[in-house]
Design a protein around this motif. Structure first.
Motif, PDB file in Angstrom:
ATOM      1  N   ASP A   1      30.432  24.679  27.563  1.00 23.85           N
ATOM      2  CA  ASP A   1      29.729  26.192  27.423  1.00 23.85           C
ATOM      3  C   ASP A   1      29.805  26.914  28.283  1.00 23.85           C
ATOM      4  N   PRO A   2      30.894  28.208  28.610  1.00 20.53           N
ATOM      5  CA  PRO A   2      31.322  28.745  29.596  1.00 20.53           C
ATOM      6  C   PRO A   2      29.995  29.801  29.756  1.00 20.53           C
ATOM      7  N   THR A   3      28.666  29.606  29.171  1.00 19.34           N
ATOM      8  CA  THR A   3      27.838  30.740  29.746  1.00 19.34           C
ATOM      9  C   THR A   3      26.965  30.468  30.681  1.00 19.34           C
ATOM     10  N   ILE A   4      26.739  28.813  30.369  1.00 15.79           N
ATOM     11  CA  ILE A   4      26.499  28.145  31.675  1.00 15.79           C
ATOM     12  C   ILE A   4      27.357  28.198  32.563  1.00 15.79           C
ATOM     13  N   ILE A   5      26.095  28.450  33.960  1.00 18.00           N
ATOM     14  CA  ILE A   5      27.035  28.703  35.572  1.00 18.00           C
ATOM     15  C   ILE A   5      25.900  27.672  35.994  1.00 18.00           C
ATOM     16  N   ILE A   6      27.040  26.946  36.992  1.00 19.92           N
ATOM     17  CA  ILE A   6      26.297  25.601  37.580  1.00 19.92           C
ATOM     18  C   ILE A   6      27.083  26.157  39.451  1.00 19.92           C
TER      19      ILE A   6
END
Length: 205
Positions: free
Chosen positions: A53-58
């Protein structure tokens, strides 16, 4: 862990709809990272998008100590800093673990496994055995393995029971290498170690 031991902070940030920190909103994101990196006790940071899910940044931040992280969160400017963060992200989830890890800044793909409600023996036995089995394998694309103990108590699901947690990081050259590993004898013979002595695991990339 002591308050003076090096520690990693793992932050999961959920982007607001329409926000693009790679282009239109890159300056605001750069300011956030600049503020963090200018703090006393800051060692390094790295970040990336979740593959599923590219809308989640780690975002992973390494600090000289947990106390340095606390000093940052109690600074006079921290409220305005959070306002900048809130302009880009809907929710922010943070936890800390030790010893600090370095794989996220070194390899293209990192598989992160969180183990919930781990027994006191799990970290030194099952998790260590699994990590050593992977390290000693000749698996194609394997770039490294690291483990750590979470400082805070974590729950697998919102509202669920919180307790002792551990982290496992496996670095890969590609997602394909990760998927191929799941078909190997090393994986099949050792994955049972992660399914015993805990309340469940969560795997992310």
């Amino acid at each position: 862990m002591t308050s003076s031991s090096p520690i990693s902070e793992l932050t999961t940030l959920h982007l607001k709809p329409g926000i693009d920190i790679h282009k239109a909103d890159s300056q605001a994101w750069s300011e956030i990272l600049k503020t963090i990196s200018s703090q006393p006790g800051f060692l390094s940071l790295t970040w990336g998008s979740k593959i599923e899910d590219p809308t989640i940044i780690i975002l992973c931040i390494n600090w000289k100590s947990y106390k340095d992280h606390e000093t940052f969160t109690t600074a006079s400017f921290y409220t305005s800093f959070l306002e900048t963060v809130s302009a880009l992200f809907t929710t922010v989830e943070i936890h800390h673990f030790t010893p600090p890890q370095s794989l996220l800044s070194k390899v293209p793909v990192v598989e992160t496994v969180t183990v919930f409600l781990a027994t006191p023996e799990f970290y030194g036995s099952n998790l260590t055995k699994f990590a050593n089995a992977v390290r000693s394998s000749s698996t194609t694309g394997l770039k490294g393995v690291e483990i750590g103990e979470v400082v805070e108590e974590l729950a697998k699901e919102e509202g669920g029971e919180a307790g002792r947690a551990c982290k496992l990081f496996i670095g890969w050259e590609s997602v394909e290498d990760h998927m191929a590993f799941r078909e190997t004898a090393v994986f099949k013979e050792n994955i049972g170690l992660l399914r015993e002595g805990n309340g469940g695991i969560e795997m992310k990339m």
